[in-house]
Design a protein around this motif. Structure first.
Motif, mmCIF file in Angstrom:
data_model
loop_
_atom_site.group_PDB
_atom_site.id
_atom_site.type_symbol
_atom_site.label_atom_id
_atom_site.label_comp_id
_atom_site.label_asym_id
_atom_site.label_seq_id
_atom_site.Cartn_x
_atom_site.Cartn_y
_atom_site.Cartn_z
ATOM 1 N N LEU A 1 2.710 1.539 -10.617
ATOM 2 C CA LEU A 1 1.258 1.650 -10.766
ATOM 3 C C LEU A 1 0.561 0.325 -10.487
ATOM 4 N N LEU A 2 1.235 -0.785 -10.818
ATOM 5 C CA LEU A 2 0.651 -2.082 -10.490
ATOM 6 C C LEU A 2 0.582 -2.266 -8.971
ATOM 7 N N LEU A 3 1.599 -1.778 -8.252
ATOM 8 C CA LEU A 3 1.538 -1.797 -6.793
ATOM 9 C C LEU A 3 0.314 -1.047 -6.298
ATOM 10 N N SER A 4 0.096 0.141 -6.872
ATOM 11 C CA SER A 4 -1.068 0.937 -6.488
ATOM 12 C C SER A 4 -2.361 0.207 -6.796
ATOM 13 N N ASP A 5 -2.402 -0.439 -7.955
ATOM 14 C CA ASP A 5 -3.564 -1.230 -8.374
ATOM 15 C C ASP A 5 -3.938 -2.227 -7.278
ATOM 16 N N TYR A 6 -2.974 -3.027 -6.855
ATOM 17 C CA TYR A 6 -3.276 -4.080 -5.888
ATOM 18 C C TYR A 6 -3.361 -3.575 -4.456
ATOM 19 N N MET A 7 -2.722 -2.473 -4.154
ATOM 20 C CA MET A 7 -2.919 -1.862 -2.842
ATOM 21 C C MET A 7 -4.377 -1.420 -2.700
ATOM 22 N N SER A 8 -4.894 -0.791 -3.756
ATOM 23 C CA SER A 8 -6.290 -0.360 -3.742
ATOM 24 C C SER A 8 -7.237 -1.550 -3.717
ATOM 25 N N ARG A 9 -6.845 -2.639 -4.373
ATOM 26 C CA ARG A 9 -7.705 -3.817 -4.432
ATOM 27 C C ARG A 9 -7.683 -4.602 -3.119
ATOM 28 N N GLN A 10 -6.496 -4.861 -2.575
ATOM 29 C CA GLN A 10 -6.368 -5.789 -1.455
ATOM 30 C C GLN A 10 -6.421 -5.142 -0.081
ATOM 31 N N VAL A 11 -6.404 -3.811 -0.001
ATOM 32 C CA VAL A 11 -6.546 -3.178 1.315
ATOM 33 C C VAL A 11 -7.855 -3.616 1.971
ATOM 34 N N LEU A 12 -8.812 -4.000 1.145
ATOM 35 C CA LEU A 12 -10.095 -4.473 1.660
ATOM 36 C C LEU A 12 -9.929 -5.658 2.610
ATOM 37 N N GLY B 1 -0.749 -3.080 0.890
ATOM 38 C CA GLY B 1 -2.146 -2.753 1.127
ATOM 39 C C GLY B 1 -2.696 -3.405 2.382
ATOM 40 N N VAL B 2 -2.373 -4.706 2.576
ATOM 41 C CA VAL B 2 -2.890 -5.428 3.735
ATOM 42 C C VAL B 2 -2.231 -4.961 5.030
ATOM 43 N N SER B 3 -0.900 -4.888 5.028
ATOM 44 C CA SER B 3 -0.201 -4.534 6.262
ATOM 45 C C SER B 3 -0.423 -3.063 6.639
#
Length: 452
Positions: free
Chosen positions: A45-56, A177-179
């Motif tokens: 879930l932490l992965l999901s947290d930062y994927m949603s945050r850093q995909v920006l 998220g970024v890649s």
């Protein structure tokens, strides 16, 4: 990693509805496996947290071109999330300590996933900013409550390693998220980048809900304080919330932890744009290359946590020394690397700096856990998260965005490592007063036990 999750003290009676005997009677396999299931799902879930945050960060070039946004506007879309995390982490962590940590985590994950869907359908900058605001509200206390849940089923001797690994989930999630976000944005659209992260988050929260419950956590809990755990038929021991802020050593951990993460937050947000502008890479390639450096940040958090646990095995104050060393190494590597011309030498030094840039995160979380009572531990880690976000994750990208509008992105990035200097000072002071901080915790725990 072959880490033991048991202690020498007898466990309390199990309250797992799937097993009615005592913890000592519970099958050994269950005692070993369930803590790692908790870690894996909480980490997921932490992965999901930062994927949603850093995909920006991966879609910055698309938003800049489509809506003609300035660097400071782009930075505000990143910083609004960290700002809300900073403002809401402590009150929501306090609520989770009383209302229930598991149900709080589930509610948070659902909210940030739905808010990420709103990002996918935003029609302009203002709507996207509002959606990012909601992402921040959803993510506010996940880090602090999640790490408290995870640490509750593991022995203190592995807390630096596990804290570093857990917090590295932010970097690993940022990598994905970024890649992945950059690739999806190029081949589909930047809107689908947000949508993909949202769907994954909802899938993960369903898996977490099916496995992790308050009762099962209680059945596998490991005593983390010197005082014995209260029996189910006795009044639970709780220390006042004010103890989170009356211990000077804890304040040093808060300040050192928050300031040391400033530069890694800058790297997470601006590395894709750095490669796009100064190495002439297309947005998708810039996102993939940047993800390598983000991966270095996350790997460094894990490795530095493991190093810290080893060097502090016989001397708990070694956590502070390790944190200071990691800050010094990153300051030197990034300080020199960002002054060089583009090329292999610059990339090598930036890579070394990135590896150690957030290496103090695991040690500082372990310091906070060791200096606070278990009844307020989620709130204590929430206070650390507030410091991390206000001093680092929110401030870093936004300040660099403002500076970039005036002196260029590279010129702004060259100033970021200087924030390690006050972080080193705070950690040095904390090391000097650590012993007195532990004594103060013991006195607080004894006073609370006397009143119970």
């Amino acid at each position: 990693m072959g880490l033991s999750t048991t202690t020498d003290q007898p466990a309390e009676p199990a309250v797992d509805p799937q097993f009615t005997g005592t913890a000592a009677e519970r099958p050994a396999t269950g005692r070993r496996i369930y803590p790692w299931l908790v870690f894996a799902l909480t980490f997921g879930l932490l992965l999901s947290d930062y994927m949603s945050r850093q995909v920006l960060s991966a879609v910055f070039p698309f938003l800049k071109a489509e809506w003609a946004l300035s660097d400071s506007q782009l930075a505000s879309l990143t910083s609004i999330v960290a700002l809300m995390v900073g403002l809401l982490t402590l009150p929501l962590s306090l609520l989770a300590d009383r209302w229930g940590r598991v149900r709080s985590l589930i509610l948070m994950a659902v909210l940030w996933s739905i808010a990420t869907l709103f990002c996918a359908v935003a029609a302009n900058y203002e709507q996207l900013l509002a959606a990012r605001f909601l992402v921040g509200v959803g993510e506010a206390a996940y880090g602090s409550v999640g790490i408290a849940v995870m640490l509750s089923v593991f022995a203190p001797r592995v807390h630096s390693t596990l804290s570093g690994a857990f917090m590295a989930g932010g970097s690993f999630g940022s990598v994905v998220g970024v890649s992945l976000g950059g690739v999806i944005a190029v081949h589909l659209s930047w809107r689908w980048s947000f949508a993909a992260m949202a769907v994954l988050g909802l899938i993960l929260v369903a898996m977490f809900r099916a496995v992790v419950t308050e009762r099962r956590l209680a059945a596998h809990a490991v005593d983390q304080d010197a005082a014995p755990v209260a029996r189910p038929d006795s009044r639970p021991i709780r220390v006042p919330v004010s103890t989170l802020f009356t211990n000077p050593a804890v304040w040093c951990a808060y300040l050192g932890g928050g300031l040391q993460i400033f530069t890694s937050a800058v790297l997470l947000a601006w590395t894709p744009s750095f490669f796009n502008r100064y190495y002439g890479m297309a947005p998708d390639r810039a996102g993939v290359i940047a993800s390598v450096f983000v991966l270095l940040i996350g790997t460094g958090m894990v490795v530095c946590g493991m190093i810290t646990d080893r060097v502090s095995r016989r001397n708990p104050a070694g956590k502070w020394s390790s944190a200071i060393a990691f800050c010094v190494i990153s300051l030197a590597a990034l300080g020199v690397g960002l002054q060089l011309e583009t090329g292999a030498a610059q990339l090598t030094l930036i890579g070394i700096g990135a590896f150690f840039s957030a290496g103090s995160s695991g040690p500082t979380a372990a310091m906070v856990a060791s200096l606070t009572h278990q009844s307020v531990r989620a709130s204590a880690l929430g206070s650390l998260t507030v410091a991390n976000n206000i001093l680092g994750l929110a401030t870093g990208p936004f300040v660099i965005g403002i500076l970039a509008d005036h002196r260029g992105l590279l010129g702004a990035l060259q100033l970021a490592p200087l924030v390690y200097l006050p972080a080193i000072v705070a950690l040095f002071v904390g090391r000097r007063i650590y012993a007195s901080g532990l004594a103060k915790l013991a006195a607080q725990s004894a006073a609370a036990a006397a009143k119970a």
